[in-house]
Design an enzyme around this catalytic site. Sequence first.
Site, PDB file in Angstrom:
ATOM      1  N   TYR A  44       0.852  -1.195   0.000  1.00  0.00           N
ATOM      2  CA  TYR A  44       0.000   0.000   0.000  1.00  0.00           C
ATOM      3  C   TYR A  44       0.883   1.238   0.000  1.00  0.00           C
ATOM      4  O   TYR A  44       1.838   1.318   0.767  1.00  0.00           O
ATOM      5  CB  TYR A  44      -0.889   0.001   1.253  1.00  0.00           C
ATOM      6  CG  TYR A  44      -1.796   1.213   1.378  1.00  0.00           C
ATOM      7  CD1 TYR A  44      -2.836   1.432   0.468  1.00  0.00           C
ATOM      8  CD2 TYR A  44      -1.612   2.142   2.410  1.00  0.00           C
ATOM      9  CE1 TYR A  44      -3.669   2.538   0.592  1.00  0.00           C
ATOM     10  CE2 TYR A  44      -2.453   3.248   2.536  1.00  0.00           C
ATOM     11  CZ  TYR A  44      -3.472   3.438   1.626  1.00  0.00           C
ATOM     12  OH  TYR A  44      -4.309   4.533   1.746  1.00  0.00           O
ATOM     13  N   ASP A  85       9.306   2.800   0.164  1.00  0.00           N
ATOM     14  CA  ASP A  85       8.213   3.440   0.898  1.00  0.00           C
ATOM     15  C   ASP A  85       8.360   3.031   2.368  1.00  0.00           C
ATOM     16  O   ASP A  85       7.957   1.946   2.770  1.00  0.00           O
ATOM     17  CB  ASP A  85       6.857   3.021   0.335  1.00  0.00           C
ATOM     18  CG  ASP A  85       5.704   3.703   1.071  1.00  0.00           C
ATOM     19  OD1 ASP A  85       5.964   4.377   2.092  1.00  0.00           O
ATOM     20  OD2 ASP A  85       4.549   3.558   0.626  1.00  0.00           O
ATOM     21  N   LYS A  89       4.010   8.777   9.283  1.00  0.00           N
ATOM     22  CA  LYS A  89       3.745   8.171  10.589  1.00  0.00           C
ATOM     23  C   LYS A  89       4.712   8.668  11.681  1.00  0.00           C
ATOM     24  O   LYS A  89       4.499   9.749  12.199  1.00  0.00           O
ATOM     25  CB  LYS A  89       3.680   6.647  10.439  1.00  0.00           C
ATOM     26  CG  LYS A  89       2.529   6.296   9.459  1.00  0.00           C
ATOM     27  CD  LYS A  89       2.117   4.877   9.327  1.00  0.00           C
ATOM     28  CE  LYS A  89       0.821   4.801   8.523  1.00  0.00           C
ATOM     29  NZ  LYS A  89       0.843   4.079   7.277  1.00  0.00           N
TER      30      LYS A  89
HETATM   31  C1  LIG Z   1       0.196   4.551   5.900  1.00  0.00           C
HETATM   32  C2  LIG Z   1       0.979   4.319   4.635  1.00  0.00           C
HETATM   33  C3  LIG Z   1       0.905   5.189   3.534  1.00  0.00           C
HETATM   34  C4  LIG Z   1      -0.091   6.320   3.470  1.00  0.00           C
HETATM   35  O1  LIG Z   1       0.125   7.266   4.440  1.00  0.00           O
HETATM   36  P1  LIG Z   1      -1.103   8.246   4.844  1.00  0.00           P
HETATM   37  O2  LIG Z   1      -0.471   9.205   5.792  1.00  0.00           O
HETATM   38  O3  LIG Z   1      -2.145   7.357   5.457  1.00  0.00           O
HETATM   39  O4  LIG Z   1      -1.576   8.889   3.600  1.00  0.00           O
HETATM   40  C5  LIG Z   1       1.763   4.990   2.471  1.00  0.00           C
HETATM   41  N1  LIG Z   1       2.635   3.971   2.469  1.00  0.00           N
HETATM   42  C6  LIG Z   1       2.718   3.094   3.492  1.00  0.00           C
HETATM   43  C7  LIG Z   1       3.727   1.998   3.441  1.00  0.00           C
HETATM   44  C8  LIG Z   1       1.872   3.226   4.599  1.00  0.00           C
HETATM   45  O5  LIG Z   1       1.930   2.329   5.579  1.00  0.00           O
END
Ligand SMILES: *Cc1c(COP(=O)(O)O)cnc(C)c1O
Length: 420
Positions: A144, A239, A267
């Site tokens: 994701y 990511d 995060k």
């Molecule tokens: C949470 C997440 C996102 C998206 O971040 P948001 O702040 O929710 O838009 C993108 N990549 C990874 C790996 C994530 O865990």
Amino acid sequence: MNITRSQELFNHACTLMPGGVNSPVRAFNAVGRNPLFIDHAKGDRITDVDGNEFIDYVCSWGPGILGHAYPRVIEAVQRACTDGLTYGAPTAKESQLAEIIISKVPGVEMVRLVNSGTEAVMSAVRAARGYTGRDLIIKFTGCYHGHSDGLLVKSGSGLITNAIPDSAGVPKAYTDCTLVARYNDADSVRELFERYPDRIAALVVEPVAANMGVVPPKEGFLEFLRQITQDNGTVLIFDEVITGFRLGISGAAGYYNIMPDMVTMGKIIGGGMPLAAYGGKKDIMKTVSPIGSVYQAGTLSGNPIAVTAGLETLHALLEDESIYDRIDKKAAKIETALKSTGKVVVNRVGSLLSAFFTDNEVVDYDTAATSDTAAYAQYFGYMLENGIYIAPSQFEAMFVSDAHSEEDIQKTVEVIKAYK
Ligand SMILES: *Cc1c(COP(=O)(O)O)cnc(C)c1O
């Protein structure tokens, strides 16, 4: 457990917001319940509006590595608020945060602060396309990368949970430039590079997948991705929105000793406030506006309050790196307890772990999907009734924080061991 007030608030919220929530997984749909509305949280405990208190292993889906309402972060934020919430002009603190990221995250020589992980990955992909002059990107099934159009293809977490293979409202033309490979499957990546020589701008990957449940990279997989992207002039984007500052100060790139070309973070770096970042090699980042032709902007980007929360969080981590050893050991205790039930397969990397209700080794999306989600829902309910708040979805990680006390870890272990 009395949840009367949560139920009332949820019923009302459902008349106001789709599903009563502002992000789908919060709705508890996958576990056949309604969400608890939260009143407050402190340390490793979260308390709902009916006064039920839980040991929290969601930790706001990752940011809470120090636990809730960490005093140093709260005090700094309170002080910063009195100076005004936003100026739309640069501040010295943005450079302080950028300096920490650049000095600690492998592959990041320049960085841009944004507001969400979604924005960070979307912008990193745009920069990689601008830099290479190519259109195609590769992502992996079950990874994701936020909800931007081109990346909403075979994504994990909320989409698996809600069984939406792709999202409605995304024109097919927008995802035509997105190629999909299988996680931990080098051949599936090699085939794409053979089929589209000199056309792939970027390969984006969660170096430890954590949105189909936790799925570690097989030995050699990340090295392979580094090599094949380098050989093909493709930008390798890690990511690290979850793994950044979670697997260690240098994230997954440091943990596995691989140097990506670009990294996205979120995060933890916001310390609980909306803040994320993308960065990479200078040559790539210099394509970004205003010095380059790749446009990207944000009214609240680098917001002083969010930057303050992020800075204090990173300072706390930098001043006591033994945190990582501590949270690893606590997570290991939970892993052992989960394995002892004989009901689950456990994947763990550091303080990230998932218990899959399956007999298969979980190495990619297909094997994760063999999990018995009804069994997970039952386990979720049991944990909640016993005062433990875990993700309301089989396909999310359990997050361990430095605030989890030995006593609460022990309590968690006992509750898990008693699961029938
Ligand atoms: C949470 C997440 C996102 C998206 O971040 P948001 O702040 O929710 O838009 C993108 N990549 C990874 C790996 C994530 O865990």
